[in-house]
Design an enzyme around this catalytic site. Structure first.
Site, mmCIF file in Angstrom:
data_model
loop_
_atom_site.group_PDB
_atom_site.id
_atom_site.type_symbol
_atom_site.label_atom_id
_atom_site.label_comp_id
_atom_site.label_asym_id
_atom_site.label_seq_id
_atom_site.Cartn_x
_atom_site.Cartn_y
_atom_site.Cartn_z
ATOM 1 N N ASP A 176 0.843 -1.192 0.000
ATOM 2 C CA ASP A 176 0.000 0.000 0.000
ATOM 3 C C ASP A 176 0.874 1.236 0.000
ATOM 4 O OD1 ASP A 176 -0.176 1.392 3.070
ATOM 5 O OD2 ASP A 176 0.611 -0.657 2.956
ATOM 6 N N GLY A 319 7.219 0.295 4.342
ATOM 7 C CA GLY A 319 5.953 0.044 3.652
ATOM 8 C C GLY A 319 6.119 -0.029 2.148
ATOM 9 N N GLU A 320 5.008 0.240 1.435
ATOM 10 C CA GLU A 320 4.998 0.286 -0.030
ATOM 11 C C GLU A 320 5.365 -1.060 -0.656
ATOM 12 O OE1 GLU A 320 7.576 3.470 -1.207
ATOM 13 O OE2 GLU A 320 6.620 4.889 0.147
ATOM 14 N N GLY A 321 5.196 -2.155 0.078
ATOM 15 C CA GLY A 321 5.523 -3.466 -0.455
ATOM 16 C C GLY A 321 6.991 -3.823 -0.411
ATOM 17 N N THR A 322 7.821 -2.973 0.207
ATOM 18 C CA THR A 322 9.265 -3.191 0.196
ATOM 19 C C THR A 322 9.665 -4.489 0.887
ATOM 20 O OG1 THR A 322 9.573 -0.790 0.243
ATOM 21 C CG2 THR A 322 11.488 -2.148 0.764
#
Length: 368
Positions: A176, A319-322
């Protein structure tokens, strides 16, 4: 729309194929158990794919749902309210951690604006064209979405899952891009797990100080009061204390399971959506992997409820799918090992047969 209908549409990965994969593992030259969780991952992939030996993961994709949350106006996030579009721009420009890793791993990234609070002209048309609404409501005092918007967001996620499955994506790294999303996620998880706000409230990916954490706890507590009366209906719950990006992520997870497309979850937001999806369809978590430990207490609660054991624990909170993307090479390695390691060499030489006693020839006695 009734999310409970997904319970009849989702089947578990093929147990017969998994047993065949386990039997094949027993025949490999490398002793069982020496590869640790890689064995388990390879067998899980075989069952998900319906294939023995497992096929390589050749077409993974990062999918990120983006949105702003009105609760961020209470200074509960390490970033200003309404600034998620700046994070999206960093991903698009290749300047964010997930973009750098995806470029290095040669994995495409897809961004979907479900509820950003910005002028659509600031971002490319392919990103903003699916937007459900501009920002989600302040969940401590009002619904995040209307009932119609919640259904629209879920259907958006379902449509994205269908597009990915139809295009040949064989595994999704899900994440996200949001501001205020961890507050909504904590409220969802607290409601579904029956816990207090202080138990699930963390400091978010950007990190917040003690005063901001106290404000966040209060916001989750107030959201919980609004969530508990609608716990029996997952769509109403997402409308009350979720958000456009969370509802879209939930729809994506459910439809991915319908389409038998494996997903790696990232942090607390994807875990919260997965928990909502599990409430609708109890078999759905069998299609997901937990990529990493994010450090958010709510994530640990959700993963424990779904019996998902994270693959990595590197302290990645950006975050951000990392974090989920960092787990992808591990899954690919498991597939390669399961498919390419040789089986034990079979003993081709038969043991020598004992000589049979000489038989009597007609008319001639056997010499004793």
């Amino acid at each position: 729309m009734n999310l409970d209908d997904f319970s009849d549409l989702i089947e578990r990965p093929d147990s017969g194929i998994r047993r065949a994969a386990e039997e094949r593992r027993e025949r490999l030259a490398v002793p069982p158990g020496t590869l640790g969780r890689l064995d388990e991952l390879g067998e899980w992939l075989s069952a998900a794919q319906g294939s023995v030996p497992v096929r390589p993961i050749d077409r993974p994709r990062v999918v990120l749902f983006a949105g702003d949350h009105g609760v961020a106006e209470l200074d509960v996030s390490g970033r200003p309210a309404g600034s998620a579009h700046e994070l999206v721009r960093d991903v698009l420009d290749g300047a964010s951690p997930v973009a750098v890793l995806a470029r290095r791993m040669n994995v495409p990234v897809r961004l979907i604006d479900a509820g950003l609070d910005c002028d659509p002209q600031l971002l490319p048309e392919e990103v903003v064209r699916h937007r459900v609404r501009r920002g989600s409501g302040r969940i401590d005092i009002e619904d995040a979405l209307t009932a119609e918007e919640a259904e629209q967001a879920v259907r958006l996620g379902m449509a994205v899952a269908d597009e990915e499955a139809d295009s040949g994506t064989d595994l999704v790294v899900l994440g996200d891009v949001s501001v205020g999303g961890t507050t909504a996620a904590a409220a969802l998880i607290a409601a579904l797990c029956g816990t207090d706000a202080s138990v699930v409230t963390g400091r978010g990916g950007a990190g917040i100080d003690d005063l901001a954490w106290m404000r966040k706890c209060a916001a989750v507590r107030d959201a919980l009061r609004r969530a508990r009366p609608v716990l029996g209906d997952q769509l109403e719950l997402l409308a009350a204390v979720g958000g456009a990006d969370l509802a879209a992520t939930t729809g994506f997870l459910l439809q991915s399971a319908v389409r038998r497309m494996p997903v790696i979850l990232d942090g607390v937001v994807s875990a919260a959506c997965a928990l909502v999806a599990q409430r609708a369809a109890f078999r759905a978590p069998d299609w997901w992997l937990a990529g990493q430990v994010s450090g958010e207490p709510a994530q640990s609660k959700a993963l424990d409820r779904m019996a998902l054991n994270p693959l990595l624990d590197h302290g990645v909170t950006v975050g951000e799918g990392t974090g989920a993307l960092l787990a992808l090479p591990l899954v690919q390695a498991a597939a390669a090992l399961a498919a390419e390691l040789p089986e034990k060499a079979e003993e081709l030489e038969e043991p020598e047969k004992a000589e049979e006693p000489e038989k009597a020839v007609e008319g001639k006695p056997v010499e004793g």
